[in-house]
Design an enzyme around this catalytic site. Sequence first.
Site, PDB file in Angstrom:
ATOM      1  N   ASN A  39       4.027   8.390 -26.015  1.00  0.00           N
ATOM      2  CA  ASN A  39       3.438   7.072 -26.237  1.00  0.00           C
ATOM      3  C   ASN A  39       3.390   6.699 -27.720  1.00  0.00           C
ATOM      4  OD1 ASN A  39       2.521   6.523 -23.410  1.00  0.00           O
ATOM      5  ND2 ASN A  39       1.259   8.323 -23.792  1.00  0.00           N
TER       6      ASN A  39
ATOM      7  N   ASN B 107       6.101  10.672 -18.465  1.00  0.00           N
ATOM      8  CA  ASN B 107       6.628   9.664 -17.545  1.00  0.00           C
ATOM      9  C   ASN B 107       7.191   8.443 -18.264  1.00  0.00           C
ATOM     10  OD1 ASN B 107       3.709   9.328 -18.061  1.00  0.00           O
ATOM     11  ND2 ASN B 107       3.900   7.474 -16.829  1.00  0.00           N
ATOM     12  N   HIS B 108       6.842   8.233 -19.539  1.00  0.00           N
ATOM     13  CA  HIS B 108       7.386   7.109 -20.309  1.00  0.00           C
ATOM     14  C   HIS B 108       8.541   7.545 -21.214  1.00  0.00           C
ATOM     15  CE1 HIS B 108       4.290   4.558 -18.785  1.00  0.00           C
ATOM     16  NE2 HIS B 108       3.311   5.118 -19.462  1.00  0.00           N
TER      17      HIS B 108
ATOM     18  N   HIS C 180       2.621  17.344 -17.726  1.00  0.00           N
ATOM     19  CA  HIS C 180       2.258  15.934 -17.849  1.00  0.00           C
ATOM     20  C   HIS C 180       2.007  15.393 -16.450  1.00  0.00           C
ATOM     21  CE1 HIS C 180       2.155  12.458 -20.558  1.00  0.00           C
ATOM     22  NE2 HIS C 180       2.632  11.741 -19.552  1.00  0.00           N
TER      23      HIS C 180
ATOM     24  N   HIS D 124      -5.120  11.248 -21.154  1.00  0.00           N
ATOM     25  CA  HIS D 124      -5.640  10.772 -22.440  1.00  0.00           C
ATOM     26  C   HIS D 124      -7.113  11.088 -22.678  1.00  0.00           C
ATOM     27  CE1 HIS D 124      -2.282   7.638 -23.469  1.00  0.00           C
ATOM     28  NE2 HIS D 124      -1.801   8.660 -22.772  1.00  0.00           N
TER      29      HIS D 124
END
Length: 264
Positions: free
Chosen positions: A40, A67-68, A150, A177
């Site tokens: 991120n 995932n990003h 993750h 987070h």
Amino acid sequence: MNILFIGDIVGKLGRDVVNYMIERITSKRPVDFIIANGENATHGKGLSEAHFKELLNSGVDVVTLGNHYAAKKEIFNYIDSYECILRPHNLHESIPGTGTNLFDCNGIKVRVTNLIGRSFMSNSIDNPFDSLQWIINEEAQADIHIVDFHAEATGEKYALAYAFDGQVSAVLGTHTHVQTRDYRILDKGTAFISDVGMCGPYNSILGAKKEEVITRTWTGLPSTFDVIEHDECLFSAVLLEFDDGTFECLSIEPIYEVVQEEKL
């Protein structure tokens, strides 16, 4: 041997506080190897090559994703050029990059593996348990093996950690987070925490502007989750200490600190 693992880095404030805290931590105690989750780090979603290099310049040795991983398409132009960036290993094998690699740290072999969970995650992925078992069976073995899992579900993270207790050195959760208080060393020696937490704007909702998250959550209407650009900064990480002879994990210590922006 000490290994610092840094939780999800969110946006510019996340990158800035990581740079500040690495210098601060390493000035007070020895740190031999640094791993950070950077999925991120670019505007809250994805990782550009410029920001990847910025993390390396801050002192990070290995950057993991999640995932990003593909949110910034340029990653496919550079991911195969670096051994020290890892996307989730249990993605389809045709996707560029690798999810596990072996690193030499002053003669000690450190393997870092990045996996992504299945519960409540939208990605089409392979079984993370089978993927980790394959790595243990087929890849070159290491003195120390750190797994960045993750994943969304706490239970799935616990299950992976207990299933491979004693076979890997640490299973460290990322993605939610929020740093959890369940850090411990399991019965067979694997260090574990459900989630390491994030690095980024403190007065936010997981790094994003509060009002935008509230609007979507309350009304269901579309809302862009913009990352806060000016704020106090949260730094979340864990420090792992290993015996230099046996490579047994001696301790897992959480680090959770709020830093004023003007210090960065």
